[in-house]
Enzyme design. Structure first.
Site, PDB file in Angstrom:
ATOM      1  N   SER A   1      -4.056 -46.791  39.837  1.00  0.00           N
ATOM      2  CA  SER A   1      -3.010 -45.894  39.848  1.00  0.00           C
ATOM      3  C   SER A   1      -2.890 -45.182  41.428  1.00  0.00           C
ATOM      4  CB  SER A   1      -3.445 -44.851  39.050  1.00  0.00           C
ATOM      5  OG  SER A   1      -3.367 -44.973  37.469  1.00  0.00           O
TER       6      SER A   1
ATOM      7  N   GLU B   1      -9.613 -55.208  27.992  1.00  0.00           N
ATOM      8  CA  GLU B   1      -9.416 -53.946  28.122  1.00  0.00           C
ATOM      9  C   GLU B   1      -9.189 -52.845  26.973  1.00  0.00           C
ATOM     10  OE1 GLU B   1      -6.764 -50.946  30.871  1.00  0.00           O
ATOM     11  OE2 GLU B   1      -6.258 -53.106  30.704  1.00  0.00           O
TER      12      GLU B   1
ATOM     13  N   ARG C   1     -22.589 -25.306   6.140  1.00  0.00           N
ATOM     14  CA  ARG C   1     -21.704 -23.674   6.130  1.00  0.00           C
ATOM     15  C   ARG C   1     -21.288 -23.358   4.804  1.00  0.00           C
ATOM     16  NH1 ARG C   1     -21.362 -19.282   9.242  1.00  0.00           N
ATOM     17  NH2 ARG C   1     -19.244 -18.722   9.468  1.00  0.00           N
TER      18      ARG C   1
END
Length: 379
Positions: A126, A240, A266
């Site tokens: 880039s 990739e 919780r």
């Protein structure tokens, strides 16, 4: 559902056991990451290299394990799920695959043996005016006697601040189309004329600007063929995007695990908040999406192993798109379900969310992935 061989299952458990010993607590992770400022610990990465994991897909002739994409995805999923701070492994293995395919024998051996030993690598594509449109890059390498002189700027370069070397994509010819005249160069990180400058981000120190000023490298620094850089880049898409997908699969699963633990413990209105239908249904949806993503990741990994020389642009883009969108949705929703605790740095939810959101940008934005998929259908 995804099934593994006994050897693959034992390998996954070994990675989990290692991570739980080394990074199982917040205090341990803070120690490795300078209290969360770094997303990669070279010290921890070296310990993994000693176990043979840094070179998992490096061929045995260079000291690696010579494993396939399935084993690679298992390793990445488990390491990231267990929050091992080895964010640099993705760019390293992506770059290593390019050297394996295209570098000359001497350079290939030097770089890949280093990867096996724990060296980090970086790849630089880039530029300020060339992000998704990689073909528009202008950083230039001009031929001189005995080598090349490089001038220009690169940006958003992962790993450069701790990498042993950088695989640079530069323009060597302007006479053809924008995807022609690109060449890959091996640049040791300490090469004179290269300046590496940190970019501050929400994730701490991850990416860098690179400035090349009359940076001279020898002819032997060319990786592959002069002018063939674009085709060489395209040849690495399977690996990739599988790497990125497996890492985000692990991140999504970690977010799910943490959220489930929180909403189970919780209590509000006299009972665990996870027993309320609104949260129970959301978690059911996320569990389903993660399971679907895992099926896709490993089916593409198996296909890539069965046909290592076949480019799979549709499948590679699909797997990156699906995994990163899944992790983004899970982490945002998980943070919201945890309420104020999800926003507090005391918990990991906000950090996981940051890691998921940026994954939809790097490695080719998800808009680009959708465009690639559409084109494979003739659209």
């Amino acid at each position: 559902m995804v099934t593994f061989t006994p050897e693959q299952t034992a390998f996954a458990q070994a990675v989990t056991d290692f991570c739980q010993r080394e990074t199982g607590t917040r205090e341990q992770r803070d120690k490795w990451t300078n209290n969360g400022e770094e997303n990669h610990s070279q010290e921890l990465y070296k310990k993994m290299a000693d176990l043979g994991w840094a070179g998992i897909i490096v061929p045995e002739e260079f000291g690696g394990a010579g494993a396939g994409n399935v084993e690679l995805c298992i390793f990445l999923e488990e390491a990231i799920r267990n929050q091992a701070p080895i964010g640099g492994i993705g760019p390293t293995l992506i770059t290593a695959a390019a050297y394996e395919k295209f570098a000359n024998d001497d350079l290939k051996r030097e770089v890949l043996e280093g990867v096996v030993a724990g060296d980090a690598l970086s790849i630089s594509m880039s530029e300020p005016e060339a992000g998704s449109d990689v073909g528009a890059l202008t950083c230039r390498a001009e031929k001189v006697e005995g080598g090349w002189v490089i001038n220009g700027q690169k940006t958003w370069c992962s790993n450069a601040h701790f990498a042993k070397s950088i695989l640079l994509i530069a323009r060597t010819d302007r006479s053809g189309g924008k995807h022609e005249g690109l060449t890959q160069f091996h640049i040791p990180a300490d090469t004179p004329g290269l300046q590496i400058s940190q970019i501050d981000t929400l994730g701490g120190r991850e990416v860098n600007d690179l400035y090349f000023t009359d940076c001279k490298v020898p002819d032997s620094a060319v990786v592959g063929q002069v002018g063939n850089g674009w085709k060489q880049l395209m040849a690495g898409l399977n690996t990739e995007r599988l790497i990125l997908a497996a890492m985000q699969l692990g991140l999504a699963q970690r977010s799910f695990d943490d959220t489930l633990a929180f909403i189970t413990e919780r209590k509000q209105f006299g009972r665990p908040i996870g027993t309320f239908q609104a949260l129970r249904h959301r978690m059911a949806d996320h569990a389903t999406e993660i399971a679907c993503t895992r099926e896709l990741v490993y089916s593409v990994a198996k296909a890539a192993d069965a046909n290592p020389d076949k480019l799979m642009p549709r499948e590679a883009s699909m797997v990156k798109l699906k995994a990163t969108e899944t992790s983004k949705a899970m982490t945002i929703d998980g943070m919201q379900m945890m309420g104020g605790y999800g926003y507090a740095k005391e918990f990991d939810a906000e950090r996981l969310m940051r890691g998921a959101i940026i994954s939809t940008v790097f490695g080719g934005t998800n808009e680009i992935q959708r465009d690639v998929i559409g084109k494979t259908y003739g659209l």
